[in-house]
Design a protein around this motif. Structure first.
Motif, mmCIF file in Angstrom:
data_model
loop_
_atom_site.group_PDB
_atom_site.id
_atom_site.type_symbol
_atom_site.label_atom_id
_atom_site.label_comp_id
_atom_site.label_asym_id
_atom_site.label_seq_id
_atom_site.Cartn_x
_atom_site.Cartn_y
_atom_site.Cartn_z
ATOM 1 N N ARG A 194 49.536 28.191 44.921
ATOM 2 C CA ARG A 194 48.349 27.653 45.584
ATOM 3 C C ARG A 194 47.380 28.735 46.066
ATOM 4 N N THR A 195 47.634 29.962 45.671
ATOM 5 C CA THR A 195 46.717 31.049 46.019
ATOM 6 C C THR A 195 45.396 30.877 45.276
ATOM 7 N N GLU A 196 44.305 30.959 45.989
ATOM 8 C CA GLU A 196 42.994 30.833 45.367
ATOM 9 C C GLU A 196 42.516 32.183 44.841
ATOM 10 N N ASP A 197 41.952 32.152 43.645
ATOM 11 C CA ASP A 197 41.393 33.343 42.988
ATOM 12 C C ASP A 197 42.426 34.471 42.929
ATOM 13 N N LEU A 198 43.565 34.133 42.355
ATOM 14 C CA LEU A 198 44.660 35.102 42.236
ATOM 15 C C LEU A 198 44.236 36.386 41.520
ATOM 16 N N PRO A 199 43.500 36.312 40.398
ATOM 17 C CA PRO A 199 43.118 37.562 39.726
ATOM 18 C C PRO A 199 42.374 38.535 40.635
ATOM 19 N N ALA A 200 41.505 38.016 41.505
ATOM 20 C CA ALA A 200 40.740 38.886 42.395
ATOM 21 C C ALA A 200 41.656 39.595 43.389
ATOM 22 N N ILE A 201 42.684 38.909 43.845
ATOM 23 C CA ILE A 201 43.625 39.524 44.794
ATOM 24 C C ILE A 201 44.458 40.585 44.092
ATOM 25 N N VAL A 202 44.940 40.282 42.887
ATOM 26 C CA VAL A 202 45.756 41.244 42.147
ATOM 27 C C VAL A 202 44.953 42.504 41.845
ATOM 28 N N ARG A 203 43.655 42.360 41.605
ATOM 29 C CA ARG A 203 42.808 43.522 41.297
ATOM 30 C C ARG A 203 42.704 44.511 42.457
ATOM 31 N N LEU A 204 43.106 44.083 43.655
ATOM 32 C CA LEU A 204 43.085 44.965 44.822
ATOM 33 C C LEU A 204 44.378 45.758 44.975
ATOM 34 N N ALA A 205 45.379 45.452 44.161
ATOM 35 C CA ALA A 205 46.732 45.957 44.394
ATOM 36 C C ALA A 205 46.952 47.354 43.834
ATOM 37 N N ASP A 206 47.608 48.193 44.635
ATOM 38 C CA ASP A 206 48.130 49.466 44.146
ATOM 39 C C ASP A 206 49.492 49.266 43.488
ATOM 40 N N ILE A 207 50.228 48.257 43.968
ATOM 41 C CA ILE A 207 51.532 47.902 43.417
ATOM 42 C C ILE A 207 51.525 46.407 43.150
ATOM 43 N N ASP A 221 43.193 42.427 32.568
ATOM 44 C CA ASP A 221 41.988 42.647 33.382
ATOM 45 C C ASP A 221 42.218 42.325 34.856
ATOM 46 N N TRP A 222 43.452 41.933 35.224
ATOM 47 C CA TRP A 222 43.795 41.749 36.631
ATOM 48 C C TRP A 222 44.219 43.077 37.273
ATOM 49 N N ILE A 223 44.564 44.056 36.479
ATOM 50 C CA ILE A 223 45.201 45.278 36.976
ATOM 51 C C ILE A 223 44.161 46.343 37.309
ATOM 52 N N LYS A 224 44.209 46.816 38.537
ATOM 53 C CA LYS A 224 43.335 47.911 38.958
ATOM 54 C C LYS A 224 43.750 49.191 38.246
ATOM 55 N N PRO A 225 42.820 49.987 37.752
ATOM 56 C CA PRO A 225 43.202 51.237 37.097
ATOM 57 C C PRO A 225 44.093 52.099 37.998
ATOM 58 N N GLY A 226 45.242 52.495 37.446
ATOM 59 C CA GLY A 226 46.167 53.336 38.196
ATOM 60 C C GLY A 226 47.220 52.587 38.974
ATOM 61 N N ALA A 227 47.206 51.255 38.940
ATOM 62 C CA ALA A 227 48.204 50.476 39.679
ATOM 63 C C ALA A 227 49.588 50.628 39.061
ATOM 64 N N VAL A 228 50.611 50.413 39.887
ATOM 65 C CA VAL A 228 52.003 50.382 39.438
ATOM 66 C C VAL A 228 52.386 48.921 39.248
ATOM 67 N N VAL A 229 52.941 48.588 38.079
ATOM 68 C CA VAL A 229 53.249 47.204 37.741
ATOM 69 C C VAL A 229 54.754 47.059 37.515
ATOM 70 N N LEU A 230 55.364 46.172 38.284
ATOM 71 C CA LEU A 230 56.799 45.908 38.177
ATOM 72 C C LEU A 230 56.989 44.452 37.775
ATOM 73 N N CYS A 247 48.318 44.959 30.152
ATOM 74 C CA CYS A 247 48.420 45.548 31.490
ATOM 75 C C CYS A 247 48.683 47.049 31.424
ATOM 76 N N ALA A 248 49.410 47.481 30.389
ATOM 77 C CA ALA A 248 49.728 48.903 30.250
ATOM 78 C C ALA A 248 48.469 49.748 30.050
ATOM 79 N N ARG A 249 47.401 49.146 29.575
ATOM 80 C CA ARG A 249 46.159 49.902 29.369
ATOM 81 C C ARG A 249 45.553 50.358 30.697
ATOM 82 N N HIS A 250 45.915 49.686 31.775
ATOM 83 C CA HIS A 250 45.322 49.986 33.074
ATOM 84 C C HIS A 250 46.308 50.614 34.056
ATOM 85 N N ALA A 251 47.595 50.336 33.886
ATOM 86 C CA ALA A 251 48.601 50.757 34.861
ATOM 87 C C ALA A 251 48.941 52.240 34.726
#
Length: 282
Positions: A194-207, A221-230, A247-251
């Motif tokens: 039920r999170t609204e605008d999930l992609p925008a929130i994920v784009r803020l994440a370092d992890i 396109d949800w992944i901020k450049p340099g983020a760590v993705v688990l 996602c690997a293109r950005h992480a």
């Protein structure tokens, strides 16, 4: 094209390091006449669950940990399952108990989890275990969240001060890993259906921790450049919750599926079983 100096977070390497440290501890227990023992309880005939239980049993045997497999029919009642778990609680030769989930419909899974002795709750599924994890002193935090933290530690990826976004709020994955990251001084946002605008929130994440149970759910396109993705997801066809290639293109660092979080989860379960054997001493 991938992020410069990108790390592929090899779960097998992390798992091997955990298991290597267990070998001397298991040998020391053997000198005292103690063999760590994990009991797995499988209700019904779900093929995926049966595969998971078999993998855990094989991992135990390779390391010298005893494994007891309790199989119950799909028609088992909650009371019957609780009775089987209580017998394992009373068995001094059993140090860890794992109830494979999900259990069939008609069984009160939460009541069954609560029947497991906290001293043998090596998968961190009881309410008390959850609370201890939230306070930061659990002996046995949930295995997959603990595996995620172990990967971050092994690769010396910073947590303090970082913004972590966890996608998923299950009581055995999303919520406990959120608590563990918070206890490690991350700022944590826990998202859900039920999170609204999930992609925008994920784009803020370092992890980013993906634990939603939907294949290829997280997009590049949800992944901020340099983020760590688990990626804690595992779906049919060896597919995670993260669209890996995109996602690997950005992480800057990312776990593959398979050979990412999964092997570390199993190694963590083995570690918890050895921990329990040392504490219980029988």
């Amino acid at each position: 094209m991938t992020y410069a100096n990108q790390l592929i977070l090899d779960g097998n390497a992390v798992a091997d390091s955990i298991k290597a440290r267990l070998e001397t501890r298991i040998a020391s227990l053997a000198e005292r006449g103690i063999t760590p023992c994990l009991a797995t309880v499988l209700v019904g005939d779900d093929p995926a669950s049966a595969t998971y239980v078999r993998m855990k049993g094989n991992a135990c045997r390779r390391l010298g940990i005893a494994s007891i497999r309790v199989e119950l029919p799909a028609g088992t009642t909650t009371e019957e399952l609780i009775g089987a778990l209580r017998k394992l609680n009373e068995d001094a030769s059993v140090h860890g108990i794992l109830l494979q989930h999900p259990v069939p419909h008609g069984i009160d899974e939460r009541a069954a989890f609560e029947a497991i002795d906290i001293r043998k709750d090596v998968d961190g599924v009881t309410t008390l275990g959850f609370a201890q994890n939230a306070f930061g002193f659990a002996d046995f935090p949930s295995c997959t969240p603990a595996a995620i933290m172990a990967i971050l530690d092994y690769y010396e990826l910073p947590i303090r001060g970082r913004h972590a976004v966890v996608i998923g709020r299950s009581p055995i994955l999303g919520k406990p890993v959120s608590a563990m990251l918070l206890n490690a001084d991350a700022t944590v946002t826990t998202c859900h259906s039920r999170t609204e605008d999930l992609p925008a929130i994920v784009r803020l994440a370092d992890i980013v921790v993906a634990a939603v149970g939907r294949p290829n759910f997280v997009r590049g396109d949800w992944i901020k450049p340099g983020a760590v993705v688990l990626d804690a997801g595992y779906n049919p066809g060896n597919v995670g919750d993260v669209g890996y290639e995109a996602c690997a293109r950005h992480a800057s660092a990312i776990t593959p599926v398979p050979a990412g979080v999964g092997p570390v989860t199993i190694a963590t379960l083995l570690k918890h079983t050895v921990d329990a054997a040392e504490k219980l001493g029988a």
